[in-house]
Design a protein around this motif. Structure first.
Motif, mmCIF file in Angstrom:
data_model
loop_
_atom_site.group_PDB
_atom_site.id
_atom_site.type_symbol
_atom_site.label_atom_id
_atom_site.label_comp_id
_atom_site.label_asym_id
_atom_site.label_seq_id
_atom_site.Cartn_x
_atom_site.Cartn_y
_atom_site.Cartn_z
ATOM 1 N N ILE A 161 -4.123 -36.909 -55.696
ATOM 2 C CA ILE A 161 -4.185 -37.293 -54.292
ATOM 3 C C ILE A 161 -5.644 -37.337 -53.848
ATOM 4 N N GLY A 162 -5.847 -37.790 -52.617
ATOM 5 C CA GLY A 162 -7.199 -37.795 -52.071
ATOM 6 C C GLY A 162 -8.039 -38.968 -52.506
ATOM 7 N N GLU A 167 -4.214 -42.914 -50.270
ATOM 8 C CA GLU A 167 -4.295 -43.159 -48.834
ATOM 9 C C GLU A 167 -3.620 -44.476 -48.450
ATOM 10 N N SER A 168 -3.766 -45.487 -49.298
ATOM 11 C CA SER A 168 -3.163 -46.787 -49.006
ATOM 12 C C SER A 168 -1.645 -46.719 -49.054
ATOM 13 N N TYR A 208 5.520 -41.048 -65.651
ATOM 14 C CA TYR A 208 6.793 -41.755 -65.796
ATOM 15 C C TYR A 208 7.587 -41.854 -64.497
ATOM 16 N N LEU A 209 7.497 -40.839 -63.660
ATOM 17 C CA LEU A 209 8.185 -40.932 -62.373
ATOM 18 C C LEU A 209 7.315 -41.602 -61.322
ATOM 19 N N GLY A 210 6.011 -41.726 -61.602
ATOM 20 C CA GLY A 210 5.119 -42.374 -60.658
ATOM 21 C C GLY A 210 4.922 -41.576 -59.387
ATOM 22 N N GLU A 211 4.864 -40.256 -59.511
ATOM 23 C CA GLU A 211 4.731 -39.388 -58.346
ATOM 24 C C GLU A 211 3.290 -38.899 -58.197
#
Length: 213
Positions: A161-162, A167-168, A208-211
């Motif tokens: 994050i960050g 942010e987008s 794989y989960l794109g988290e």
């Protein structure tokens, strides 16, 4: 690569890109087909766009930028060769595609600060593996769209994050897509089970989960 062969979410991405004025953020696990959807969308947009400026395909390295650029090029050669200026130069041109409608698609590495992007006017900017691109690059990127009201298209597997990609994805001005590798029928469930067993939970969630982790 044909439009009718795409997944439903891919078709939706293609149609949005063709409009040319919608910011898009595609967050996904690995190998779900995000670059394929973007390639088709950008190729079709380039053929119909009347906005001034180039289409810029960027990534943090030249190699990564070229992977997506090559998919766009191949889509155009396979489906719209008659719209390409000097199509016989396919194996020579590795950084730009010139169309007969005077639209140009350029492939650019952005580095750490976006110096290579400065000076262009763009109607669309496509950033591959956007989570790996430093935020300073996007500070240099935004002005290239200032006079065209063009769109930014971001695609990436998350990287924490960050960053600008994170942010987008949480910016209401972006149309957002989230696709997990587990949702992709082309990836065997046995493969994912093995990855889940051998990777840490956080790595599996990200790759794989794109988290965002």
């Amino acid at each position: 690569m044909q439009f009718q062969d795409l997944d439903d979410w891919q078709k939706e991405v293609v149609e949005l890109i063709k409009q040319g004025n919608i910011n898009i953020c595609v967050k996904s696990g690995r190998q779900v087909g995000k670059s394929t959807a973007i390639a088709v969308g950008v190729g079709e947009y380039a053929l119909i766009s009347r906005q001034k400026g180039d289409i810029l395909v960027i990534s943090h390295t030249e190699k990564q930028a070229y992977l997506l650029f090559a998919k766009i090029r191949d889509y155009l050669f396979d489906n719209h060769r008659d719209k390409i200026k000097k199509p016989h130069s396919r194996n020579i041109t590795k950084s730009e595609i010139n169309l007969l409608n005077k639209k140009t698609i350029r492939c650019l590495p952005c580095g750490l600060d976006g110096t290579t992007i400065r000076g262009y006017t763009a109607c669309m900017v496509v950033a591959d593996e956007a989570a790996h691109i430093p935020s300073a690059v996007f500070d240099a990127l935004t002005p290239v769209l200032a006079t065209t009201q063009g769109a930014i298209v971001l695609l990436s597997t998350p990287k924490g994050i960050g960053n600008y990609f994170y942010e987008s994805y949480h910016n209401p001005s972006f149309r957002k897509f989230h696709i997990s590798s587990e949702d992709c029928t082309r990836i065997p469930k046995e493969f994912l089970e093995e990855q889940k067993r051998t990777k840490t939970k956080l790595v599996y969630m990200q790759e794989y989960l794109g988290e965002f982790t």
